[in-house]
Design an enzyme around this catalytic site. Structure first.
Site, PDB file in Angstrom:
ATOM      1  N   SER A   5       0.816  -1.219   0.000  1.00  0.00           N
ATOM      2  CA  SER A   5       0.000   0.000   0.000  1.00  0.00           C
ATOM      3  C   SER A   5       0.851   1.270   0.000  1.00  0.00           C
ATOM      4  CB  SER A   5      -0.869  -0.026   1.263  1.00  0.00           C
ATOM      5  OG  SER A   5      -1.464   1.222   1.497  1.00  0.00           O
ATOM      6  N   GLN A  26       0.276  -0.247  -4.625  1.00  0.00           N
ATOM      7  CA  GLN A  26      -1.094   0.295  -4.584  1.00  0.00           C
ATOM      8  C   GLN A  26      -1.014   1.793  -4.393  1.00  0.00           C
ATOM      9  OE1 GLN A  26      -2.570   1.445  -1.362  1.00  0.00           O
ATOM     10  NE2 GLN A  26      -4.143   2.372  -2.670  1.00  0.00           N
ATOM     11  N   TYR A  28      -2.689   5.530  -3.869  1.00  0.00           N
ATOM     12  CA  TYR A  28      -3.791   6.437  -3.514  1.00  0.00           C
ATOM     13  C   TYR A  28      -3.520   7.786  -4.159  1.00  0.00           C
ATOM     14  CZ  TYR A  28      -6.230   3.577  -0.028  1.00  0.00           C
ATOM     15  OH  TYR A  28      -6.979   2.617   0.598  1.00  0.00           O
ATOM     16  N   THR A  54      -6.199   2.724  -6.608  1.00  0.00           N
ATOM     17  CA  THR A  54      -7.452   2.407  -5.904  1.00  0.00           C
ATOM     18  C   THR A  54      -8.500   3.461  -6.241  1.00  0.00           C
ATOM     19  OG1 THR A  54      -6.279   1.302  -4.127  1.00  0.00           O
ATOM     20  CG2 THR A  54      -8.496   2.077  -3.617  1.00  0.00           C
ATOM     21  N   ARG A  63     -16.701   3.443   9.112  1.00  0.00           N
ATOM     22  CA  ARG A  63     -16.247   2.287   9.893  1.00  0.00           C
ATOM     23  C   ARG A  63     -16.669   2.478  11.347  1.00  0.00           C
ATOM     24  NH1 ARG A  63     -10.668   1.412   6.429  1.00  0.00           N
ATOM     25  NH2 ARG A  63     -11.810   1.336   4.487  1.00  0.00           N
ATOM     26  N   LYS A 151      -8.046  -0.600  -9.158  1.00  0.00           N
ATOM     27  CA  LYS A 151      -8.461  -1.484  -8.061  1.00  0.00           C
ATOM     28  C   LYS A 151      -9.773  -0.972  -7.492  1.00  0.00           C
ATOM     29  CE  LYS A 151      -6.813  -3.077  -3.526  1.00  0.00           C
ATOM     30  NZ  LYS A 151      -7.788  -2.485  -2.624  1.00  0.00           N
ATOM     31  N   ARG A 178     -15.504  -3.090   2.932  1.00  0.00           N
ATOM     32  CA  ARG A 178     -15.229  -2.140   4.017  1.00  0.00           C
ATOM     33  C   ARG A 178     -15.629  -0.721   3.653  1.00  0.00           C
ATOM     34  NH1 ARG A 178     -10.979  -3.510   7.370  1.00  0.00           N
ATOM     35  NH2 ARG A 178      -9.720  -1.710   6.904  1.00  0.00           N
TER      36      ARG A 178
HETATM   37  C1  LIG Z   1      -6.318  -3.768   7.414  1.00  0.00           C
HETATM   38  C2  LIG Z   1      -6.586  -3.464   5.966  1.00  0.00           C
HETATM   39  C3  LIG Z   1      -5.907  -2.420   5.362  1.00  0.00           C
HETATM   40  C4  LIG Z   1      -6.148  -2.119   4.022  1.00  0.00           C
HETATM   41  N1  LIG Z   1      -5.453  -1.084   3.436  1.00  0.00           N
HETATM   42  C5  LIG Z   1      -5.647  -0.819   2.125  1.00  0.00           C
HETATM   43  C6  LIG Z   1      -4.890   0.194   1.485  1.00  0.00           C
HETATM   44  O1  LIG Z   1      -4.060   0.859   2.093  1.00  0.00           O
HETATM   45  N2  LIG Z   1      -5.131   0.417   0.170  1.00  0.00           N
HETATM   46  C7  LIG Z   1      -6.058  -0.298  -0.548  1.00  0.00           C
HETATM   47  O2  LIG Z   1      -6.238  -0.067  -1.748  1.00  0.00           O
HETATM   48  N3  LIG Z   1      -6.765  -1.282   0.041  1.00  0.00           N
HETATM   49  C8  LIG Z   1      -6.583  -1.545   1.347  1.00  0.00           C
HETATM   50  N4  LIG Z   1      -7.319  -2.542   1.952  1.00  0.00           N
HETATM   51  C9  LIG Z   1      -8.276  -3.323   1.140  1.00  0.00           C
HETATM   52  C10 LIG Z   1      -7.540  -4.511   0.541  1.00  0.00           C
HETATM   53  O3  LIG Z   1      -6.541  -4.063  -0.367  1.00  0.00           O
HETATM   54  C11 LIG Z   1      -8.468  -5.444  -0.220  1.00  0.00           C
HETATM   55  O4  LIG Z   1      -9.226  -4.733  -1.184  1.00  0.00           O
HETATM   56  C12 LIG Z   1      -9.435  -6.216   0.678  1.00  0.00           C
HETATM   57  O5  LIG Z   1      -8.844  -6.506   1.916  1.00  0.00           O
HETATM   58  C13 LIG Z   1      -9.858  -7.486  -0.048  1.00  0.00           C
HETATM   59  O6  LIG Z   1     -10.752  -8.249   0.708  1.00  0.00           O
HETATM   60  P1  LIG Z   1     -10.291  -9.468   1.652  1.00  0.00           P
HETATM   61  O7  LIG Z   1      -9.637  -8.855   2.857  1.00  0.00           O
HETATM   62  O8  LIG Z   1     -11.599 -10.145   1.959  1.00  0.00           O
HETATM   63  O9  LIG Z   1      -9.329 -10.324   0.860  1.00  0.00           O
HETATM   64  C14 LIG Z   1      -7.087  -2.871   3.283  1.00  0.00           C
HETATM   65  C15 LIG Z   1      -7.758  -3.946   3.899  1.00  0.00           C
HETATM   66  C16 LIG Z   1      -7.520  -4.247   5.222  1.00  0.00           C
HETATM   67  C17 LIG Z   1      -8.251  -5.415   5.843  1.00  0.00           C
END
Ligand SMILES: Cc1cc2nc3c(=O)[nH]c(=O)nc-3n(C[C@H](O)[C@H](O)[C@H](O)COP(=O)(O)O)c2cc1C
Length: 281
Positions: A5, A26, A28, A54, A63, A151, A178
């Site tokens: 990330s 990744q 932002y 992303t 959240r 993404k 999320r």
């Molecule tokens: C703790 C955490 C931090 C994340 N941080 C980022 C991030 O910095 N950038 C991003 O594009 N996605 C982030 N994500 C989303 C993940 O890249 C991904 O899309 C998602 O976790 C996929 O689903 P899964 O956890 O069920 O595999 C994060 C997810 C989690 C759980």
């Protein structure tokens, strides 16, 4: 392939030194264009192979649990967090004795420093450019001039547009559920997206991938690959490096065992015939 990330706690340079497998950065899209340029050039100089922009996090999701617990990164010292530290002594010991939490890719661009306790929501609303549009994505894609993915694509229309602006891949993803409450699951969108662009662009399915059978189902529908977040993060939190190695080993064993059980010897033998499949739904 390992993805890291923009908000990583380890730099792309350090990762590049220890990982010679393909790497994805990744991205932002920040208001600060100087920061955007610096991130892109750092990833390039560190020999990252793919840039993934992303596009589903233009603002932070609501959240509620974070709001209730006051969760920030790094954690704030409050009565609640001190109680939590006390009941998780091994975690607290690690946190207090290991290197300080930092987001080194952003340091130099955040005047207060990147060791400040901020909520995810604060970061998204103050730092990211909520006016990001298709022109910005196209410019970034040509500036990177290599393998480039969006993404967070969830519709055929956006998948086609990704092809039009020169992307070489898309991650069909809803950010692990999320962000937007009530969003469909990426797997449910996969077939129509693969039908529309699967022969032009690499389609990666992510969200809820935990098991070998999840991967085999996504590949059977037409995805080129799958990606996982919590899949390895839970293992990392529970047991560190050994946990991640175990979970990756389990995944490999599951995929191999399930392919044998399906009577399949190569991934290209996977097809929609493996699924009771209703494309119209
Ligand atoms: C703790 C955490 C931090 C994340 N941080 C980022 C991030 O910095 N950038 C991003 O594009 N996605 C982030 N994500 C989303 C993940 O890249 C991904 O899309 C998602 O976790 C996929 O689903 P899964 O956890 O069920 O595999 C994060 C997810 C989690 C759980």
């Amino acid at each position: 392939m390992f993805g890291v990330s923009s908000l990583a706690t380890v730099t792309v340079e350090e990762i590049s030194k220890i990982a010679n497998t393909p790497k994805m950065f990744q991205f932002y899209f920040h208001k600060d264009r100087g920061l955007n340029d610096a991130l892109l050039e750092r990833a390039r100089a560190a020999n990252f192979n793919v840039l993934a922009l992303t596009v589903d996090t233009i603002t932070g999701g609501n959240r509620e649990r974070d709001l209730r617990t006051g969760f920030t990164s790094p954690p704030k010292l409050t009565l609640d967090s001190l109680m939590s530290f006390a009941t998780h002594p091994a975690w607290a010991w690690n946190f207090l004795t290991k290197e300080k939490f930092d987001m080194p890719h952003l340091s130099g661009y955040v005047s207060q420093g990147t060791n400040l306790a901020v909520s995810v929501g604060d970061y998204f609303s103050t730092m990211l450019d909520q006016s990001m549009n298709w022109n910005d994505a196209e410019k970034l894609c040509s500036q990177w001039n290599g393998q480039f993915a969006l993404k967070g694509i969830m519709s055929v229309e956006d998948a086609k547009r990704a092809v039009d602006i020169g992307c070489t891949g898309i991650m069909v993803s809803n950010h692990g559920g999320r962000q937007l409450d009530g969003c469909r699951s990426p797997f449910d969108q996969l077939a129509e997206i693969c039908d529309a662009v699967g022969d032009k662009i690499d389609v990666i399915c992510e969200g809820g991938i935990q098991r070998g059978t999840h991967v085999l189902k996504a590949l059977s529908v037409g995805a080129k690959a799958c990606s996982g977040g919590r899949f390895y993060l839970f293992a990392l939190a529970a047991a560190g490096q050994a946990g991640v190695e175990r979970v990756l080993g389990n995944m490999r064993t599951e995929i191999e065992r399930d392919m044998k059980l399906m009577g399949v010897t190569k991934l290209d033998q996977l097809s929609r015939d493996n699924l009771r499949f209703h494309p119209s739904r």
